[in-house]
Design a protein around this motif. Structure first.
Motif, short mmCIF file in Angstrom:
data_model
loop_
_atom_site.label_atom_id
_atom_site.label_comp_id
_atom_site.label_asym_id
_atom_site.label_seq_id
_atom_site.Cartn_x
_atom_site.Cartn_y
_atom_site.Cartn_z
N GLU A 297 0.86 -1.18 0.00
CA GLU A 297 0.00 0.00 0.00
C GLU A 297 0.90 1.23 0.00
O GLU A 297 1.56 1.52 1.01
CB GLU A 297 -0.92 0.01 1.22
N GLY A 298 0.93 1.92 -1.13
CA GLY A 298 1.82 3.06 -1.24
C GLY A 298 3.27 2.61 -1.19
O GLY A 298 3.69 1.75 -1.97
N ASN A 299 4.04 3.17 -0.24
CA ASN A 299 5.45 2.77 -0.10
C ASN A 299 5.66 1.85 1.10
O ASN A 299 6.77 1.72 1.59
CB ASN A 299 6.35 4.00 0.01
N VAL A 300 4.58 1.23 1.57
CA VAL A 300 4.65 0.31 2.72
C VAL A 300 4.26 -1.09 2.26
O VAL A 300 3.23 -1.27 1.60
CB VAL A 300 3.74 0.77 3.87
N THR A 301 5.08 -2.07 2.65
CA THR A 301 4.79 -3.48 2.35
C THR A 301 4.38 -4.18 3.64
O THR A 301 5.09 -4.10 4.65
CB THR A 301 6.02 -4.17 1.76
N TYR A 302 3.24 -4.89 3.60
CA TYR A 302 2.72 -5.59 4.78
C TYR A 302 2.84 -7.10 4.57
O TYR A 302 2.43 -7.63 3.53
CB TYR A 302 1.25 -5.23 5.02
N LEU A 303 3.41 -7.77 5.55
CA LEU A 303 3.50 -9.23 5.55
C LEU A 303 2.84 -9.77 6.81
O LEU A 303 2.84 -9.11 7.86
CB LEU A 303 4.96 -9.69 5.51
N SER A 304 2.30 -10.94 6.72
CA SER A 304 1.81 -11.64 7.92
C SER A 304 2.37 -13.05 7.91
O SER A 304 2.41 -13.71 6.86
CB SER A 304 0.28 -11.66 7.97
N VAL A 305 2.81 -13.49 9.09
CA VAL A 305 3.42 -14.81 9.24
C VAL A 305 2.69 -15.54 10.36
O VAL A 305 2.60 -15.02 11.48
CB VAL A 305 4.91 -14.70 9.57
N PRO A 306 2.14 -16.72 10.09
CA PRO A 306 1.46 -17.46 11.16
C PRO A 306 2.44 -17.97 12.20
O PRO A 306 3.46 -18.58 11.86
CB PRO A 306 0.77 -18.61 10.41
#
Length: 326
Positions: A297-306
């Protein structure tokens, strides 16, 4: 007299090397009561206490109570107290003490200064091919000269200050610490009502210092195993371990400030990175199937790890990595 000694040595080589030595000694002897006698030291009445293990002296000089384990030291202390002023060449004139004064808290009510012994000069025999003395020399512990601290009462708060004094040139344990700054880059991330602690570090330089010390302590065969492990990790993350560790510049821990009601599922970490895009690439390469979501989103990268309990979320900005449970 009964003496029992057990020694266990383990050397394992992987990403790092661990050596453990355990020695236990049990000695039973008949207890001998100490001999207490009155003596005169520099014209002052003192008490001498002698036991098979040690000798100690005690005296009162004006409003001072003095204790020491050597007569020469005791006499020197008494002379200094009787003079009322510090003689030339005393402790307060030493470079270490003068340097330590810069770190005293305002209106200090307690201070301490511990002079570090030269641990690198210790004689330690090799254990299982691991040269402990070489590690101590390689880490240049002699550059750590002292540890100073003070507690001050200023205004409505209590100020506690500590510092390690020494030679901070490259090639010692001081390599762990990052450069001095006037403010922390991760501070703006801390929400209102949370506590914040941060540290700057140079893990890449620290790794190289420890690696060099280990190289001088291990046999060529043992260090070859270390290099093989380094190669395996580098192949997995597509970069040398030192470069990977060197990406971390600053690490902050952000937690609720109400300790009585702290919910540790709300603990958050903020990391200042030298190369955010490179670390993001490493996580995508090494994490692969373990990453459950990857959005931009824009210049931000979001990750999720279980992870067990709840997912762990990571947000990569152009300069920071923010890690938290939500």
């Amino acid at each position: 007299v009964g003496v029992g000694v057990g020694v266990g040595v383990g050397v394992g080589v992987g990403v790092g090397v661990g050596v453990g030595v355990a020695v236990g000694v049990a000695v039973g002897v008949a207890k001998v009561a100490p001999v207490v006698s009155a003596v005169k030291l520099q014209g002052v009445s003192a008490t001498r206490k002698e036991s098979p293990e040690s000798v100690s002296f005690r005296a009162e000089v004006g409003s001072w109570r003095v204790e020491a384990g050597r007569q020469s030291l005791m006499e020197d202390l008494i002379s200094r107290l009787q003079a009322g002023t510090a003689p030339p060449g005393g402790f307060v004139q030493s470079a270490l003490y003068q340097s330590a004064r810069r770190f005293s808290a305002e209106n200090a009510v307690a201070e301490f200064l511990v002079k570090m012994p030269d641990v690198s000069a210790m004689k330690a025999p090799p254990v299982g091919g691991f040269d402990i003395a070489a590690v101590l020399r390689g880490l240049h512990l002699e550059r750590m000269q002292g540890f100073v601290g003070s507690i001050g009462l200023s205004g409505a708060g209590t100020q506690v200050r500590t510092a390690i004094l020494g030679d901070t040139s490259p090639g010692s344990l001081f390599d762990y610490f990052g450069d001095n700054v006037t403010t922390f880059a991760t501070l703006p991330v801390a929400p209102k009502g949370f506590s914040y602690s941060a540290a700057r570090m140079n893990l890449g330089a620290f790794y190289q210092t420890v690696r060099g010390a280990l190289k001088g302590a291990l046999t060529p065969e043992q260090f070859a195993n270390v290099e093989m492990a380094e190669g395996m990790v580098a192949s997995e993350v597509q970069m040398p371990i030192g470069d990977l560790l060197g990406m971390i510049e600053e690490l902050a821990n952000i937690t609720p400030s109400d300790l009585a009601a702290t919910d540790f599922t709300k603990v958050m970490y903020a990391v200042r990175l030298r190369q955010p895009e490179a670390l993001l690439k490493v996580l995508r390469t090494a994490g692969g199937p373990n990453i459950s979501s990857d959005t931009v989103e824009g210049n931000v990268t979001y990750l999720s790890v279980p992870v067990p309990g709840s997912p762990l979320y990571l947000a990569f900005t152009p300069q920071l990595l923010i890690v938290g449970p939500s």
